[in-house]
Design an enzyme around this catalytic site. Structure first.
Site, mmCIF file in Angstrom:
data_model
loop_
_atom_site.group_PDB
_atom_site.id
_atom_site.type_symbol
_atom_site.label_atom_id
_atom_site.label_comp_id
_atom_site.label_asym_id
_atom_site.label_seq_id
_atom_site.Cartn_x
_atom_site.Cartn_y
_atom_site.Cartn_z
ATOM 1 N N GLU A 1 -39.964 -76.835 44.245
ATOM 2 C CA GLU A 1 -39.311 -77.094 45.531
ATOM 3 C C GLU A 1 -37.801 -77.328 45.373
ATOM 4 O OE1 GLU A 1 -43.618 -78.305 46.225
ATOM 5 O OE2 GLU A 1 -42.184 -78.247 44.574
ATOM 6 N N GLU B 1 -49.975 -79.125 44.706
ATOM 7 C CA GLU B 1 -50.294 -80.386 45.404
ATOM 8 C C GLU B 1 -51.719 -80.348 45.975
ATOM 9 O OE1 GLU B 1 -46.196 -82.137 47.119
ATOM 10 O OE2 GLU B 1 -46.562 -80.045 47.693
HETATM 11 N N1 T1G Z 1 -43.902 -68.492 51.115
HETATM 12 C C1 T1G Z 1 -43.773 -67.289 51.737
HETATM 13 N N2 T1G Z 1 -43.628 -66.095 51.087
HETATM 14 C C2 T1G Z 1 -43.634 -66.143 49.754
HETATM 15 C C3 T1G Z 1 -43.766 -67.357 49.031
HETATM 16 C C4 T1G Z 1 -43.922 -68.570 49.770
HETATM 17 N N3 T1G Z 1 -44.077 -69.755 49.170
HETATM 18 N N4 T1G Z 1 -43.720 -67.069 47.708
HETATM 19 C C5 T1G Z 1 -43.580 -65.728 47.624
HETATM 20 N N5 T1G Z 1 -43.524 -65.176 48.836
HETATM 21 C C6 T1G Z 1 -43.405 -63.735 49.148
HETATM 22 C C7 T1G Z 1 -42.083 -63.128 48.688
HETATM 23 O O1 T1G Z 1 -41.080 -63.304 49.645
HETATM 24 C C8 T1G Z 1 -42.461 -61.672 48.519
HETATM 25 O O2 T1G Z 1 -42.501 -61.090 49.791
HETATM 26 C C9 T1G Z 1 -43.886 -61.751 47.996
HETATM 27 O O3 T1G Z 1 -44.357 -63.059 48.365
HETATM 28 C C10 T1G Z 1 -43.967 -61.628 46.498
HETATM 29 O O4 T1G Z 1 -43.090 -62.561 45.901
HETATM 30 C C11 T1G Z 1 -44.791 -79.110 50.772
HETATM 31 C C12 T1G Z 1 -42.551 -77.538 50.856
HETATM 32 C C13 T1G Z 1 -45.056 -66.871 43.483
HETATM 33 C C14 T1G Z 1 -43.842 -66.785 41.335
HETATM 34 O O5 T1G Z 1 -41.124 -72.079 45.623
HETATM 35 O O6 T1G Z 1 -41.644 -68.334 42.943
HETATM 36 O O7 T1G Z 1 -44.517 -75.786 48.668
HETATM 37 O O8 T1G Z 1 -40.720 -59.460 49.512
HETATM 38 O O9 T1G Z 1 -41.527 -60.853 44.921
HETATM 39 O O10 T1G Z 1 -42.037 -61.985 41.354
HETATM 40 O O11 T1G Z 1 -44.256 -79.335 48.575
HETATM 41 O O12 T1G Z 1 -42.705 -65.550 44.621
HETATM 42 O O13 T1G Z 1 -43.074 -58.766 49.161
HETATM 43 O O14 T1G Z 1 -42.257 -59.368 51.475
HETATM 44 O O15 T1G Z 1 -41.367 -63.308 44.297
HETATM 45 O O16 T1G Z 1 -44.572 -61.937 41.442
HETATM 46 C C15 T1G Z 1 -42.854 -73.849 46.750
HETATM 47 C C16 T1G Z 1 -41.945 -69.351 45.534
HETATM 48 C C17 T1G Z 1 -42.644 -73.663 48.209
HETATM 49 C C18 T1G Z 1 -42.758 -70.478 45.021
HETATM 50 C C19 T1G Z 1 -44.391 -64.672 42.607
HETATM 51 N N6 T1G Z 1 -43.215 -72.577 46.152
HETATM 52 N N7 T1G Z 1 -42.441 -68.075 45.062
HETATM 53 O O17 T1G Z 1 -43.308 -64.018 42.044
HETATM 54 O O18 T1G Z 1 -43.305 -61.909 43.524
HETATM 55 S S1 T1G Z 1 -42.069 -75.160 48.945
HETATM 56 C C20 T1G Z 1 -42.292 -71.783 45.627
HETATM 57 C C21 T1G Z 1 -42.205 -67.661 43.786
HETATM 58 C C22 T1G Z 1 -43.459 -76.164 49.025
HETATM 59 C C23 T1G Z 1 -44.458 -78.361 49.513
HETATM 60 C C24 T1G Z 1 -43.214 -77.546 49.565
HETATM 61 C C25 T1G Z 1 -42.644 -66.271 43.452
HETATM 62 C C26 T1G Z 1 -44.006 -66.193 42.738
HETATM 63 P P1 T1G Z 1 -42.115 -59.604 49.975
HETATM 64 P P2 T1G Z 1 -42.196 -62.145 44.637
HETATM 65 P P3 T1G Z 1 -43.298 -62.388 42.002
#
Ligand code: T1G
Length: 697
Positions: free
Chosen positions: A125, A105
């Site tokens: 999301e 976004e």
């Molecule tokens: N927020 C906080 N921590 C996050 C995070 C996030 N969005 N994404 C990953 N982490 C942390 C995770 O907990 C882990 O921590 C470390 O990063 C590595 O992640 C307004 C409301 C990016 C594809 O849904 O899909 O935006 O365990 O082990 O396999 O519209 O993480 O090491 O302490 O998964 O390489 C939308 C979620 C949010 C993406 C990487 N975004 N993340 O995968 O590593 S909602 C998502 C992922 C939003 C807006 C709305 C995956 C990754 P730790 P990992 P990975």
């Protein structure tokens, strides 16, 4: 100056760099840092264009999920995006890794987007029970149209850089790994060609063209089946539809309303819990992060049946050579034929190429001799559930396998310590419990015996990650975590039918809760004979296992789907359970024999008895340390038994229902129904009396 967002001019380009490991999530510091850096860029007269780029392994991977459920701190993301979009200097986003959620976004708020060819973009999301809440549902359609936007937003699936270019989401794709250099070059081109500021909010052609389309109703209809029980996918469709019905600003308002409805839904809490729990299970309390792991570059598998074949595919899929052992050539040929058929089905669906089919088949070497296991790093035994047979096999492995080889059993219930006692190296013995179909189900329940070495535990957890499974490390007891709880649910479900409920009534309560199938449909899939054989083994071992109408089914050869008749009937080639009056008659006959007068049983009682008995057992498992944390139990059930992720798993769900309510009901059932399964777990009693939750442990 923000620590996590910096501004520096390079030539005529003002570079805004985000550096907030691990994934540059849009926490409060990043949001305010972005605005401060943008302000600097606006003030910098030498800067003719601005570049948004990230340090580390990825572009912004979304909002900071850890902030959800907490009071929102200004600036909010929608206004940060809007401020970027309103800039009168062109802003370019340079994308590497994954631009996800709020990250995409942000990029859509910029005026141009360039991506490395290895990058991915997505709005996932919906997987967290939400929808894009910073303009994604209004800006993406203006670039990519209704179909692509609905696909991306209702599934949360990522698009490759090539697909993003094709769909107009990015303007250019470049090879290489230096995203900043690629971004700077693109920004310079924008300056040199005098390209204008291009605000996505003003690009209305696509939304005008598809105004009034019925695609939105088609999607809602399609989601009835695909997103059964889910809340946010339908809100996603409403939000995207608003982009085609309302002016941009009103569409943004509508998006915010729908976003807040999702944010307040309990499903969001459940899915966010599942997101973090899936990541936490790999960090095992008491197992040091730097515990060495043993090399696993070759694997031996014993048994080419349904489980052995599926397990072999997991290793071949990631390029690890497998030796697959069977006692007879025809069993080996049959097993290999099933593996090839599975691969060719996947190739027919276009998910792998025929060349990959051949590559993977070549990695699975059949053998009739244990001698071929002399130099493998890991052996997984996957033969039928019989302790004697397993101990013989492990005795043989102890003789033929090299020192340091890991000896694992795929047993789903039996005692790992007793299996290990058949070897001189119990420290190298461990359980690796896969779930059927093993090449599909994501869970790997790794079971450590009382003598399993730490580096063996660390290795099987690392192996789980390598073969793309979610590994959970649990202790050794009958049925480990999943089957131990399932056993209690199964026994209670069978009793409910004894007392007057029908199998289909019990199953409907579980599918209404969100399970893909009910207790008895699952027994038909697994095979009525499997449970029957286990009960007979226990009866032979002298245990008092009560008679069951399920035994009658097995004795009549109604073994489930494989005989097209079990608790339900199955038409040729169909997996759809059909109620069979003969089974109702069989149950009525069984009740008469047992002198049971059937009674009317309500759905609430069925829910409480099937679910609370599991939770009470889960509490016993936690107090015994068989599972280290409640989240381990949740992940076992979400990835191994189809527990609806939007309810967060059984222990998280228990906290949402209320631990006190569950304790009181368990106690009441103990007083009325009796039986150890209803004796309240000490942990459940303590949490209820202290007003605490399983999540607080
Ligand atoms: N927020 C906080 N921590 C996050 C995070 C996030 N969005 N994404 C990953 N982490 C942390 C995770 O907990 C882990 O921590 C470390 O990063 C590595 O992640 C307004 C409301 C990016 C594809 O849904 O899909 O935006 O365990 O082990 O396999 O519209 O993480 O090491 O302490 O998964 O390489 C939308 C979620 C949010 C993406 C990487 N975004 N993340 O995968 O590593 S909602 C998502 C992922 C939003 C807006 C709305 C995956 C990754 P730790 P990992 P990975």
């Amino acid at each position: 100056m923000s620590e996590v967002v910096t501004y520096q001019r390079e030539g005529a380009v003002g570079v805004i760099t985000v550096n907030y490991p691990p994934v540059n999530a849009l926490g409060h510091a990043v949001r305010s840092g972005l605005l401060a850096a943008l302000e600097q860029g606006q003030q910098d007269a030498e800067a003719k264009a601005l570049l948004l780029v990230c340090e580390g392994r990825t572009f912004i991977a979304g909002a900071d999920i850890r902030e959800f459920g907490k009071p929102m701190q200004e600036p909010g993301l929608p206004s940060v995006v809007e401020t970027f979009e309103s800039s009168d200097k062109p802003i370019i986003a340079a994308i590497h890794g994954t631009a996800l959620g709020g990250g995409l976004e942000m990029a859509l708020g910029c005026h141009y987007r360039v991506a490395l060819d290895s990058a991915k973009v997505g709005l996932p999301e919906v997987k967290l029970g939400l929808l894009p809440g910073a303009g994604g549902t209004q800006r993406l359609p203006r670039l990519a149209g209704a179909q692509v936007s609905l696909d991306m937003i209702t599934t949360g699936n990522f698009a490759s850089a090539a697909e993003a270019l094709q769909n107009g989401i990015v303007d250019a794709v470049e090879s290489g790994s230096d995203v900043k250099a690629v971004g700077l070059a693109f920004a310079q081109k924008v300056i040199d060609e005098g390209k204008p500021v291009r605000r996505v909010r003003d690009l209305n052609d696509k939304v005008e063209a598809e105004k009034g389309s019925d695609i939105f109703d088609q999607y809602r209809a399609g989601l009835q089946k695909k997103a059964r029980g889910l809340f946010s996918p339908f809100k996603c469709v409403d939000a995207v539809e608003a982009a085609f019905q309302l002016p941009f600003a009103d569409g943004m308002k509508r998006e915010r309303e729908l976003f807040m409805e999702c944010m307040e839904s309990p499903q969001r809490a459940g899915l966010v819990h599942a997101f973090f729990a899936e990541r936490e299970v790999s960090k095992v309390p008491g197992l040091a992060k730097d515990t060495p792991v043993r090399d696993v570059n070759s694997v031996g598998i014993i048994g080419a049946g349904t489980m052995g074949g599926g397990i072999a595919m997991n290793f071949a899929n990631v390029g690890i050579p497998v030796r697959l052992l069977e006692v007879k050539q025809e069993a080996l040929d049959k097993g290999l034929a099933i593996i090839r058929r599975n691969y060719e089905n996947t190739a027919r669906k276009g998910r792998i190429t025929q060349a990959q089919v051949e590559e993977r088949m070549a990695l699975i070497q059949p053998t009739l001799s244990y001698d071929d296991f002399a130099d493998v790093d890991l052996v997984i035994e996957a033969v039928f559930e019989n302790m004697g047979v397993k101990k013989d096999i492990f005795g043989t492995l102890d003789k033929v396998c090299k020192p340091g080889a890991i000896l694992a059993s795929n047993t789903s219930t039996l005692d790992i310590d007793e299996i290990a006692s058949a070897t001189s190296r119990p420290q190298d013995v461990v359980g690796m419990h896969f779930f059927s179909p093993a090449n599909v189900m994501k869970l790997l329940e790794n079971v450590c015996g009382s003598q399993t070495a730490d580096d063996v535990k660390a290795t099987v957890m690392a192996v789980a990650k390598r073969i793309k499974k979610v590994g959970v490390l649990v202790g050794n007891c009958y049925g480990f975590v999943g089957n131990r709880m399932l056993h209690q649910r199964g026994a209670e479900a069978t009793k409910l039918v004894n007392e007057g409920a029908s199998p289909q009534q019990v199953d409907k309560v579980l599918t209404d809760l969100g399970f893909p199938m009910g207790q008895f449909a699952m027994s038909d899939l697994a095979g009525i004979d499997v449970g029957y054989r286990i009960r007979e083994e226990r009866r032979k071992a002298g245990e008092d296992v009560p008679a069951s109408w399920m035994d009658k089914l097995a004795e009549e050869g109604r073994l489930g789907q494989k005989t097209q008749a079990g608790v339900y009937l199955y038409e040729e080639g169909s997996r759809k359970p059909v109620v069979d009056p003969k089974v109702d008659a069989l149950i009525a006959e069984f009740r008469k024999e047992q002198g049971i007068e059937p009674r009317e049983i309500g759905d609430q009682e069925i829910l409480e008895r099937c679910m609370y008995v599991m939770i009470n057992e889960g509490a016993k498992i936690l107090e015994e340390g068989i599972a280290a944390r409640a989240l381990d139990v949740d992940i076992v059930w979400i990835y191994g038994y189809g527990f609806p992720a939007y309810r967060g798993g059984p222990m998280f769900w228990a906290d949402q229902v209320g631990v006190k309510e569950i304790y009181d009901t368990v106690k009441r059932f103990h007083d009325t129904l009796g039986g150890d399964q209803w004796k309240p777990a000490a942990l459940l009693e303590r949490l209820a009396s202290e007003g605490k939750t399983f999540g607080s442990l």
